[in-house]
Motif scaffolding. Structure first.
Motif, PDB file in Angstrom:
ATOM      1  N   LYS A 292      31.184 -32.808  41.826  1.00 44.70           N
ATOM      2  CA  LYS A 292      32.170 -33.496  40.993  1.00 44.70           C
ATOM      3  C   LYS A 292      31.938 -35.009  41.026  1.00 44.70           C
ATOM      4  O   LYS A 292      32.036 -35.705  40.029  1.00 44.70           O
ATOM      5  CB  LYS A 292      33.567 -33.164  41.531  1.00 44.70           C
ATOM      6  CG  LYS A 292      34.618 -33.135  40.453  1.00 44.70           C
ATOM      7  CD  LYS A 292      35.916 -32.600  40.967  1.00 44.70           C
ATOM      8  CE  LYS A 292      36.370 -31.460  40.093  1.00 44.70           C
ATOM      9  NZ  LYS A 292      37.411 -30.669  40.660  1.00 44.70           N
ATOM     10  N   MET A 293      31.583 -35.489  42.240  1.00 46.09           N
ATOM     11  CA  MET A 293      31.391 -36.936  42.395  1.00 46.09           C
ATOM     12  C   MET A 293      29.971 -37.372  42.014  1.00 46.09           C
ATOM     13  O   MET A 293      29.660 -38.566  42.005  1.00 46.09           O
ATOM     14  CB  MET A 293      31.680 -37.338  43.842  1.00 46.09           C
ATOM     15  CG  MET A 293      33.154 -37.129  44.215  1.00 46.09           C
ATOM     16  SD  MET A 293      33.408 -37.138  45.995  1.00 46.09           S
ATOM     17  CE  MET A 293      33.222 -38.863  46.335  1.00 46.09           C
ATOM     18  N   GLY A 294      29.104 -36.387  41.744  1.00 51.09           N
ATOM     19  CA  GLY A 294      27.708 -36.714  41.372  1.00 51.09           C
ATOM     20  C   GLY A 294      26.970 -37.416  42.492  1.00 51.09           C
ATOM     21  O   GLY A 294      26.310 -38.431  42.270  1.00 51.09           O
ATOM     22  N   LEU A 295      27.066 -36.841  43.710  1.00 53.04           N
ATOM     23  CA  LEU A 295      26.450 -37.501  44.871  1.00 53.04           C
ATOM     24  C   LEU A 295      25.291 -36.692  45.441  1.00 53.04           C
ATOM     25  O   LEU A 295      25.269 -35.466  45.338  1.00 53.04           O
ATOM     26  CB  LEU A 295      27.486 -37.653  45.993  1.00 53.04           C
ATOM     27  CG  LEU A 295      28.598 -38.677  45.801  1.00 53.04           C
ATOM     28  CD1 LEU A 295      29.568 -38.604  46.968  1.00 53.04           C
ATOM     29  CD2 LEU A 295      28.008 -40.078  45.711  1.00 53.04           C
ATOM     30  N   GLY A 296      24.371 -37.378  46.105  1.00 53.06           N
ATOM     31  CA  GLY A 296      23.319 -36.756  46.923  1.00 53.06           C
ATOM     32  C   GLY A 296      22.530 -35.690  46.183  1.00 53.06           C
ATOM     33  O   GLY A 296      22.058 -35.889  45.060  1.00 53.06           O
ATOM     34  N   GLN A 297      22.385 -34.529  46.839  1.00 50.59           N
ATOM     35  CA  GLN A 297      21.581 -33.445  46.273  1.00 50.59           C
ATOM     36  C   GLN A 297      22.174 -32.957  44.953  1.00 50.59           C
ATOM     37  O   GLN A 297      21.455 -32.536  44.051  1.00 50.59           O
ATOM     38  CB  GLN A 297      21.516 -32.265  47.255  1.00 50.59           C
ATOM     39  CG  GLN A 297      20.775 -32.561  48.535  1.00 50.59           C
ATOM     40  CD  GLN A 297      19.329 -32.932  48.285  1.00 50.59           C
ATOM     41  OE1 GLN A 297      18.684 -32.410  47.366  1.00 50.59           O
ATOM     42  NE2 GLN A 297      18.794 -33.841  49.079  1.00 50.59           N
ATOM     43  N   GLU A 298      23.500 -32.991  44.839  1.00 53.05           N
ATOM     44  CA  GLU A 298      24.146 -32.512  43.611  1.00 53.05           C
ATOM     45  C   GLU A 298      23.795 -33.406  42.420  1.00 53.05           C
ATOM     46  O   GLU A 298      23.639 -32.930  41.299  1.00 53.05           O
ATOM     47  CB  GLU A 298      25.661 -32.434  43.806  1.00 53.05           C
ATOM     48  CG  GLU A 298      26.083 -31.337  44.768  1.00 53.05           C
ATOM     49  CD  GLU A 298      25.671 -29.940  44.302  1.00 53.05           C
ATOM     50  OE1 GLU A 298      25.732 -29.667  43.097  1.00 53.05           O
ATOM     51  OE2 GLU A 298      25.260 -29.140  45.160  1.00 53.05           O
ATOM     52  N   LYS A 299      23.650 -34.696  42.696  1.00 55.30           N
ATOM     53  CA  LYS A 299      23.255 -35.625  41.624  1.00 55.30           C
ATOM     54  C   LYS A 299      21.856 -35.236  41.116  1.00 55.30           C
ATOM     55  O   LYS A 299      21.601 -35.177  39.909  1.00 55.30           O
ATOM     56  CB  LYS A 299      23.247 -37.052  42.179  1.00 55.30           C
ATOM     57  CG  LYS A 299      22.870 -38.110  41.193  1.00 55.30           C
ATOM     58  CD  LYS A 299      23.189 -39.486  41.759  1.00 55.30           C
ATOM     59  CE  LYS A 299      22.896 -40.563  40.752  1.00 55.30           C
ATOM     60  NZ  LYS A 299      21.622 -41.209  40.972  1.00 55.30           N
ATOM     61  N   LYS A 300      20.987 -34.907  42.092  1.00 51.57           N
ATOM     62  CA  LYS A 300      19.620 -34.524  41.701  1.00 51.57           C
ATOM     63  C   LYS A 300      19.625 -33.243  40.875  1.00 51.57           C
ATOM     64  O   LYS A 300      18.831 -33.081  39.950  1.00 51.57           O
ATOM     65  CB  LYS A 300      18.755 -34.339  42.951  1.00 51.57           C
ATOM     66  CG  LYS A 300      18.490 -35.656  43.649  1.00 51.57           C
ATOM     67  CD  LYS A 300      17.438 -35.498  44.698  1.00 51.57           C
ATOM     68  CE  LYS A 300      17.095 -36.848  45.293  1.00 51.57           C
ATOM     69  NZ  LYS A 300      16.209 -36.744  46.434  1.00 51.57           N
ATOM     70  N   LEU A 301      20.534 -32.321  41.230  1.00 44.70           N
ATOM     71  CA  LEU A 301      20.622 -31.070  40.461  1.00 44.70           C
ATOM     72  C   LEU A 301      21.056 -31.343  39.023  1.00 44.70           C
ATOM     73  O   LEU A 301      20.522 -30.744  38.083  1.00 44.70           O
ATOM     74  CB  LEU A 301      21.650 -30.134  41.103  1.00 44.70           C
ATOM     75  CG  LEU A 301      21.143 -29.056  42.052  1.00 44.70           C
ATOM     76  CD1 LEU A 301      22.284 -28.161  42.504  1.00 44.70           C
ATOM     77  CD2 LEU A 301      20.077 -28.194  41.373  1.00 44.70           C
TER      78      LEU A 301
END
Ligand code: HEM
Length: 509
Positions: free
Chosen positions: A239-248
């Motif tokens: 939701k926050m678009g951080l870390g590994q999730e941002k890369k995804l």
């Protein structure tokens, strides 16, 4: 009241630990009280066995010692209230039960689909009817003579026109090369060509990085993180678009854009009847002859991404570990050379040798055994995950709750003495040769590298042909020297890569 404050304290502590390890501190570079957790993961109050998992984060599937101590099945306890309890098994009887005899009770399930959401509605992520339809479509394609011819043509021409000339160049220059990187580029190019898009030419002396490849690599790491994080945390990160999730999120956009272009170009090509009728690539097959009606661009995007994951990195991983194992076992290399000499002799003068008939590759029984042995010890897909629909009891006696998760650690399984005997850790292609000199078959719930039962790998034959074709050409043309002193260890991803690559030099034979 007391229990509420204990609960709150545990959440704070746990969240701090996770944020510290995953967001502040660089992953994979810390050492905690490692030894303590080596053989018996402790079940802590509140945290469960999670601390044990964290200390072995960089070798997550390697639970040989632990699983031997637990008689091949470990009920892993995650932290309280996080839904991370998992049954880990490497017991062939359990695997046969899960994958074959009680197949309908063990699905990929909604949790799997959520973790692997970037693969959309492709086969990797499907259950029941969608899975059956997609499998039928894949099966029809893989049996289609025109597709087979095209895929063999893609491999052979990449080998002859690019890979071998590149190795000649490296041999002449004495260049130290990362073999894994070269194989990944080779298989990336062949899979993109097989899909029906234009050759990305990532295999060149310049070795430029392709954005599709970078995105795939980010996805592989991020999905492993999702397996190790409580759901609420990676959801929050997303939701926050951080870390590994941002890369995804970024990788997803790259897949959408590039696959969108491949599909548009292919639809244009089909409209203008400009493709060669003797060959059929994947997109043409799915659009023109596939069994899926209607086939929209989004589903084609999911098919492309799934195909590249299935066909590219698995082959590159096998080749890398195989050549390293040969360097460690020169007696095996000698026997493979003898087998090649006896069955596919080549004249030293004839550089322009016509390609083998594929049937000739079937004569290479020892090479076949060496490749299987390599995939036993270093399975390209190192773990499998399933979810139970209804409660059940496994042959080992372990209870399975409805909706619970089961993980099969394929990497550990290949090294279990209880499965493969006292010499389980040895690289012995002879294991695969029968008394009469033919190929010795092992049941797929024991040699589980290609999965088993109704969800077994559909590309196994194609993969074995491709692997043998590449290995034969390399071994007949070059001596490979692995650079001494480099650290060889697996990388914890969806596919079993070598963490630091494999540096080698070439000399022409
Ligand atoms: C050494 C090479 C390969 C290995 C070790 C391998 C292994 C596997 C494994 C373990 C699975 C199950 C994945 C899962 O359910 O999560 C799988 C599925 C699959 N593989 Fe392979 N594979 C290889 C090469 C290929 C190739 C070259 C193709 C190309 C056509 C291919 C096509 C597929 C497909 C379509 C599936 C999906 C089956 C399903 O979900 O029902 N594989 N493979």
């Amino acid at each position: 009241m007391a229990s509420i404050s204990l609960f709150e304290a545990s959440i704070v502590f746990f969240s701090f630990l996770i944020f510290y390890l995953f967001l502040i501190k660089k992953p994979f570079d810390y050492i905690l009280i490692k030894k303590t957790f080596q053989s018996y993961p402790w079940n802590w109050p509140v945290l469960g066995m999670f601390p044990g998992l964290l200390v072995r984060l960089n070798r997550i599937y390697d639970g040989v010692e632990v699983l031997e101590n637990y008689n091949m099945t470990l009920p892993f306890k995650g932290p309280w209230f996080t839904g991370m309890d998992i049954l880990v098994t490497v017991d062939p009887a359990n695997i046969h039960h899960i994958m074959t005899s009680s197949y309908s009770n063990y699905i990929k399930g909604p949790n799997f689909q959520e973790v692997f959401e970037i693969f959309g509605n492709g086969l990797l992520n499907s259950d029941s009817e969608r899975c059956n339809n997609l499998r039928k479509c894949y099966q029809a394609m893989l049996h289609d003579q025109r597709f087979q011819t095209f895929s063999i043509f893609a491999t052979r021409s990449k080998l002859k026109d690019e890979l071998l000339p590149l190795f000649d160049h490296f041999a002449d220059e004495g260049t130290v090369v990362d073999f894994q990187d070269v194989f990944r580029r080779f298989t990336f190019d062949t899979s993109i060509i097989t899909i029906g898009a234009s050759d990305p030419k990532s295999l060149s002396v310049q070795m430029a990085n392709d954005e599709f490849v970078n995105a795939l690599e980010d996805v592989e790491v991020a999905i492993i993180y999702r397996h190790m994080m409580p759901r609420f945390l990676w959801k929050l990160q997303k939701k926050m678009g951080l870390g590994q999730e941002k890369k995804l999120i970024e990788a997803d956009a790259v897949f959408d854009r590039l696959c969108g272009k491949y599909v548009t170009d292919k639809r244009d090509e089909i409209r203008h009847h400009s493709n060669n009728g003797d060959f059929v690539d994947l997109l043409t097959f799915f659009i023109k002859f596939g069994l899926l009606e209607p086939i929209d661009d989004k589903l084609l995007r999911d098919v492309i991404v799934g195909f590249i994951l299935a066909a590219r990195d698995t082959i590159a991983s096998t080749l890398t570990w195989f050549f390293w194992l040969l360097s460690e076992n020169p007696n095996v290399l000698t026997k493979i050379h003898q087998e090649l000499q006896e069955n596919l002799p080549r004249s030293r003068n004839s550089q322009e040798r016509s390609p083998y008939d594929l049937a000739e590759l079937d004569k290479l029984v020892y090479l076949h055994g060496a490749l299987c042995e390599s995939m036993r010890l270093y399975p390209p897909v190192p773990f499998q995950r399933r979810s139970a629909i209804k409660p059940d009891v496994l042959p080992s006696g372990h209870k399975v709750d409805a909706n619970s998760t089961i993980m099969i650690f394929v990497y550990a399984m290949g090294k279990m003495r209880a499965v493969w005997g006292e010499d389980a850790l040895e690289f012995k292609p002879e294991r695969w040769v029968s008394a009469t000199g033919g190929i010795r078959h092992e049941p797929s719930h024991k040699f589980f590298s290609f999965n088993a039962g109704p969800r077994a790998c559909l590309g196994k034959n194609m993969a074995m042909t491709q692997l043998k074709t590449v290995v034969v050409e390399i071994l007949q043309n070059y001596d490979i020297e692995v650079v001494k002193g480099q650290k060889i260890e697996p990388f914890s991803g969806l596919i079993l890569h070598m963490k630091h690559g494999l540096r080698v030099t070439f000399s022409k034979r």
